[in-house]
Structure formats: C-alpha cells, structure tokens
Design a protein around this motif. Sequence first.
Motif, PDB file in Angstrom:
ATOM      1  N   LEU A 499       0.828  -1.210   0.000  1.00  0.00           N
ATOM      2  CA  LEU A 499       0.000   0.000   0.000  1.00  0.00           C
ATOM      3  C   LEU A 499       0.863   1.263   0.000  1.00  0.00           C
ATOM      4  N   LEU A 500       1.922   1.269   0.799  1.00  0.00           N
ATOM      5  CA  LEU A 500       2.783   2.451   0.835  1.00  0.00           C
ATOM      6  C   LEU A 500       3.478   2.668  -0.517  1.00  0.00           C
ATOM      7  N   GLU A 521      -5.420  -0.708  -9.448  1.00  0.00           N
ATOM      8  CA  GLU A 521      -5.825  -2.108  -9.288  1.00  0.00           C
ATOM      9  C   GLU A 521      -4.997  -2.786  -8.207  1.00  0.00           C
ATOM     10  N   ILE A 522      -3.691  -2.451  -8.154  1.00  0.00           N
ATOM     11  CA  ILE A 522      -2.841  -3.002  -7.100  1.00  0.00           C
ATOM     12  C   ILE A 522      -3.347  -2.574  -5.725  1.00  0.00           C
ATOM     13  N   LYS A 523      -3.693  -1.307  -5.596  1.00  0.00           N
ATOM     14  CA  LYS A 523      -4.155  -0.807  -4.304  1.00  0.00           C
ATOM     15  C   LYS A 523      -5.510  -1.410  -3.930  1.00  0.00           C
ATOM     16  N   ASN A 527      -6.293  -3.739  -0.633  1.00  0.00           N
ATOM     17  CA  ASN A 527      -7.344  -3.459   0.347  1.00  0.00           C
ATOM     18  C   ASN A 527      -8.272  -4.665   0.526  1.00  0.00           C
ATOM     19  N   ARG A 528      -8.545  -5.386  -0.590  1.00  0.00           N
ATOM     20  CA  ARG A 528      -9.354  -6.603  -0.463  1.00  0.00           C
ATOM     21  C   ARG A 528      -8.634  -7.626   0.411  1.00  0.00           C
ATOM     22  N   ARG A 534      -8.337  -8.876   8.259  1.00  0.00           N
ATOM     23  CA  ARG A 534      -9.151  -8.446   9.401  1.00  0.00           C
ATOM     24  C   ARG A 534     -10.073  -9.573   9.866  1.00  0.00           C
ATOM     25  N   GLN A 535     -10.588 -10.364   8.925  1.00  0.00           N
ATOM     26  CA  GLN A 535     -11.428 -11.490   9.308  1.00  0.00           C
ATOM     27  C   GLN A 535     -10.641 -12.540  10.077  1.00  0.00           C
TER      28      GLN A 535
END
Length: 867
Positions: A499-500, A521-523, A527-528, A534-535
């Motif tokens: 992300l960075l 698309e990479i970002k 995020n997905r 997180r799950q």
Amino acid sequence: MTKPRQADDYNAPLVDRGGRSGTVLRILLLALVLIAAAGAFVVFKRSLDNEMVLGGLGVLAMVGIFFLVSSVIGFIEVMPQHQSDSLARAFLNSHPDGTLITDDKGRIIYANAAYGALTGARKATEVQTLETLLSRHRESNEALYRLVNGLREGKEGREEFRLLRAVGPGSNSSGAHWYRLKARLLHQEDNSGKPLQIWQITDITAERDDQERFFKELQNAIDYLDHAPAGFFSAGRKGEIFYLNATLAEWLGLDLTKFLPGSMSIGDLVAGEGLALIQSVQAEPGLKKTVTLDLDLRKTNGQSLPVQIIHSVTSMRDGAPGESRTIVLAREKSSESGQSASAAAMRFTRFFNNTPMAIASVDGDGRILRTNAPFLKLFSSVVSRDDLEKSPSLETIVQESDRPQLAAALAAAKDRQGDIAPLDTRTPTDEARYFRFYVNAVIDQSDEAPEEAAIVYAVEVTEQKALEAQMAQTQKMNAVGTLAGGIAHDFNNVLTAILLSSDHLLLQARPSDASFADLMEIKRNANRAAVLVRQLLAFSRKQTMRPSVLNLTDVVGDLRMLVDRLLSGTNVKLDVQYGRDLWPVKTDLSQFEQVLINLCVNARDAMPQGGTLTLRTRNLTAADVAAFNYSYMPAEDMVLVEVTDTGTGIAPDIMDKIFEPFFTTKDVGKGTGLGLAMVYGIVKQSGGYIQPESEVGKGTTFRVFLPRHIPEPAVAAEAGAIDSAIAAVGTPPEAPAAQQPEDLTGSAVVLLVEDEEAVRRGGKRMLETRGYTVHEAGSGVEALSIMEELEGKVDIVVSDVVMPEMDGPTLLRELRKTYPDLKFIFVSGYAEDAFARNLPPDAKFGFLPKPFSLKQLAVVVKETLDS
C-alpha cells in the motif's frame, strides 16, 4: 265408627282423585245433555221451521243416544291407555317409598299405601300434607323449605334429616329416625295446567345405622393401624402418599396434625438411593407384586433410619404403575450380646446401596448375580428388577461394538489377572450417555457366593466426555486462532509495504498515464486482502475494536432495511421480533453489524427455495441463561440475539467445524470460509458466546449471548447529570464530526521503529515527503541507542508492537523513564487491547492499525503531534 284398614288394604291407594270413575261420569253427563237437546226438538218441533236447525238437533240426538249406549256396554274405552294407567297405579301403590302427589298449591291428588303406613294414616281423611307433618320440626322444616324453593325454580332436590321421633301422629315407632325426602315435578302429557309435584319420603334409619357401624369399625381399624408395632404408608400412582400411620410418623419425627394427603411423596421419606430400589419393583399388567427391601428412611432431623420394608405394588391393565402399600419394619440396633452379625449386615447393606457408584457382581460367564440401588437407577432404561432375577448377561447393557472389550475384561478377571483397563461405553438405548466400567477380579471367593468371578463398578461420565470434547474443540480453535493471528501479522507487513509503495507511485503518476489504472488495481486488491486479514484477526480475537454502549433494538432496527435489500429477489420472508426494554451491551457497533449481516446472509443462502428468516432479541436473566444448560456459559444477565432460518440445516458431522477458518460448504468461488470464523471471534472478543443449533431439513438457529452492560456508578451519575442538563436546556445541537487535519505536512523529528525493512523503508519515505525528519531503527534496542545518539531530540516515536529483542510496549516503558513526555504511536495488526494490558494504566499513546496507507500514517502523526 270407621272400620280400620286391614293389612291387605294397603295395596290400594288411600287417595286417588284422577281414576276411571271420573271419566265415566263425564261421558254420562255429556250423553244426558245431548238427549235433552233431542227431547226439546220433539216438544218444540212445530216452532222450529228451519231445516238446518232441525237437521243439527237430529244429529245431536243420535250422538247422545250413541254415547249413552256405549257407556252402558263399555264400548268406548281406550284399552292401551287404561292398561298404562293401571300399571302406573300398581307401580306407585307397591313402591316401598312413601309417595305423595300434589298440585302447585299443595293440595293432595294422590297418596300411596306406603305413605299412609309411614305417616300413620289409616284412611283418606287422615292423610296429611308433608308441610303439616314436617313444619313442626326445625330440621325437617328447613329441608322442606329448600326443596319447595327448588321446585319453584324447576329443580329436583334431595334432603336427609334426623327427627327425635317418627313422622306422623299415629306412628307406633319411637326413638330417633333418619329420613330421606325427594321432590320433583311431573309435567302432564298435553301440557295443560301447571306441573304436579311428586314427593317421596323414606325412613333410612336402618341404612344410617349400618353406615355408622361401618365407619365405627373403620375408625377402630385405623386406630389399630395407627398404633400397630410396624409402620405403614400407602401411595398413589405417582408416588404421592395418601396415608401413613402414627407409628411411622413417630419414627420419622413427623407431625401428623400437619400432614395432608398428597403433600409428600415416597422420595421425601426415603434416604440415599433407596427410591431407585422401590421404583425398580414393577408388577405385570393388571397384577400385584410384593418384595422385601432393606433401605434407609429419612427422619425430619436429617438422620437415617435403617428399616426393612414389605412393598406391594399393583399395575394397571395398560402396564402403568398403580397404587402401592408398604409395611415398614424397624431394624434393631446392635448390642454386644449377640446382634453384631446382623448389625454388620445392615451397615453393609446401607453402604452398598448408598455408594455413588453402580456395583454388580458377575460370575465367570458374565451373568449378573447381585446389584446395588445405583446400578438399578443408572441402567433402568436397559434392565429392570425382574430382568435381574433371571441373571442376565452384563453385555446386554453395553453397545454391541464394545462387547468384545467387555468380554476380554471379564475373561481377565476370571483368570485372576490384575490391572484390568477400564472400559468406556454407551448403552444400546441411549447413545448420548457414556459410562465407564471398572472390572476387578474376585481373588478369594466367599462361601456364600462361590460363583462370583468379578466385581464391576460403573460411573456415568457423560458430562466428563462433553467437557473433554469441548476442551479439545477450544484448544483446537485457540491453536487455529494463534496460527491465524501469526499469519495475519506477517501478511499485514506485506500489505503495508504494498500500500505504501502504491501510494508513492500514485503520487508521482497522473490519471492519464498508462500505469495509473494498474496502480489503482494493485491498491484495490491490497485493500481486499486487508479485509481477509481483518477477518482472520477477528477469529483470533486480536482485531482492533472500539467498543461502545449499544441498544440492540436500535442496531437491529437500523440493519433491517439492509437485510431487506439482501433478501430482495428471493422467496425469503424477514420476521423481526424485538424484545421489550432490552438491557444495554458494550461492543463495537460496526463489528457487531458484520456479525448480524453475515449470519443473515448465511441464513438466506441456506434457503434456496425460500422460507422465513427470523431475527429475535430478548433479555435473559441469570436463571434463563442457566436453563439453556450450556456448561461453558456463566449464569449471569445477558441479552440474546437469535437468527433462525427454515433452510436445509447443518449436518451433525460438520457442526464442530463451521467456525474454523477457511471451512465452507459453499461452491468454489462463492465463499472464503472466513465469515463464521469472523463472527466467532467478534462475539468472543466482545465477551459474549455463540451457540448454533440445527436439524437437517428443518433449519438452523444461531444464538448470540452478550453480557448485560452495567455502567459504573460514577459514569452513570455523570450520564444522569448530562441527561438532566439536556432536559433542562433542551436538545443539544449535533456534535460536529471529527475532521482530519487538512495540512498533513510537518517538520518534526520522527523515530520510526520497525523490524520489517520494506515497511520501515516505505514509511520513512512517505514521512519525508511530508517534510518530517525521520530516523529509523530495526528493533527496540537499536531505537534506545539512536535516542542516546540524538540526546533525546526526537518529537515522536512510531513503533511496531511485535519485534525481536525488545517489543514496542517494553520500548515505551524504557523511553518514558528518561523522557516522560515523549509522544508515542504504536503500529500493529493486532487489537489495541492485545498489548495495552501490558502497559501502565496511565500510559498515553496513539495507535495505527496495519495495514495502513500513506495518508493514514500522516494523519495519525499529525494528530498526535498536535494533541
């Protein structure tokens, strides 16, 4: 002087004013009238010229002559009616009860011979009404008054009364007499006139004497039974005690004056496992069975009374238990003079039947020779007392698959082998109950039971097995959670670097560049991936949460519209049932919304052909929670949320796996298998519990239990003061939403501590683009060295939590010793409270969850510096 009536004369009624003589008289009178009319015709025929009148008078004359002749020869007489009247009179005249028929004004119409004999009347002129005879006595007058009032209301009645002397002035009987008086109405066939009154009076003195004699004998029998040298009690079908004698009451210390039939049961009298012995006595349908048992009764002071009982029980025709009768024989206490043997036997029997273990002795072939009361109670669904009398094989009480192991254990006992391994098995009738058998060989056989080969002890271990299974499942889930948390931590570092780097490239690219879409698309995919992480963290209960006090009625109400949209296009109907006055709970709003949405989506997918999705909330007191009988859940006030569907259900063999990460029953590409894992983690992290219940083909229910939130007194008082102020002033304006600082640049000195080089390098570059001076360290120890080199000239420290050599919380404690006002930011993929508990309660710091973007990093640094 009137001649007295003879005995035979009483076969005829004293008074009969409605007989055949009256009918004949009326016929003769009618005939004479008609003949007189015809005579007038002859005398005055010259004066009557009208032919019609002449014809009418002629007809009348003919009819009159016809009736006159008929009355003489008896031609006109309706034989069936006459026979019926004769039979009725004969019945009334021969009836043993005194019968009196009166009209509505009390005038006598008929009195039979028995009435005359009872009242002393010899002829019709001596017959008196009941009012005349009974009104002179208070007891009979009150009874007569009640019956008369009942007849006026159209009700039949019956009374019994006692008079000091017989009814009637002419009666020869003397002494007290009992009478039964009945009254009813008699409606005439043509319903002409008012109904008649029929009175029947009977002397029941002899009947009463028999009853009094019977009750006196019964009372004597009860008195004898009460003071018999043995105890006695009788019980109903359900074991409720209807009677116990004074001897047994004295033995047990019971107060008979306070005993009510049915207020006690056999179980209240019997101590230990004696009730199992009594319940084991069952008779064949429609028969009676009597056995002798040794057991203990329970005194009111809690002590035991060793007794021998003779218990007799009957069985209904359908095989159901019937009433029982029990004789209780007290067993004498031992004395040094010669009862030590019987006393020892009594003590052994008490111990044998009151041990918590089921015990049975078996012979070399495994046939049961003797058992104790707990054995009969534990295996009552498999063997009965009658079965044990036939010496059944021990293998009949275990499942067929375990019988070879049991046979091997019994064979080892027969060969006098020691250390026989215990056997865990289940009964053939109930696979949900587990038992453990201990087989011990009988080394020295006694003379009384030379055939004994082994003693078998059995205990129920159903709860132990359930706890073991639950513990194994809990350990497995914890292990999977630890693994998931570790994977998520490492994966977060990779996602943060991606992300960075993508943010850095996007800053340098223009939307018109060919690479701009690829960078986006990479970002987006990063995020997905962050969502999946997180799950996983939610399952491992290490996800960052921001708990707040919630009312679940509002939460469910706000989600209802969203759930409706999720169900659109399906045949699934939503039914929301709100509980009244729900208690508050404390959890993360957004996280709990994910729980409900995930459960609703799963319920929808389980109903492909349509059905009903029910959302239900309600309060549960501690007693309500205990009623669910979930051993892992404490009995305390909770709020329950139920999500129920009418779908396909969950198979029992996969029920234990549904909360595991990546386990799914959906087709490939239609589910990640992390939904229920996330639900499980969020509920656990909120301090709650989740329990699924399902039946294949009927549906599934997920119950979510959240602890009731009770605010601390100081917080509650402050909230009450605020509420009072709002009520006095009015509705306050809405608080403005927290705004992020527009200027994210700065000139502060930042110490960035991160063991992952890609994350550290990306973070340093991003902060430097915002104007910050950044020093980097790969561990906590290296950070302390850099702080010494810089002489503490650092404005803020941004540190990872999990690092080798020295973790983030330890670094904070060390730096605050020298620099107490140093600003500090923790960066972690774990929940904030996962490491905050290792810090002092007054430690202040900022927090940035991984993975994060450039903007998120810049915002947290800026806000922490400005705070």
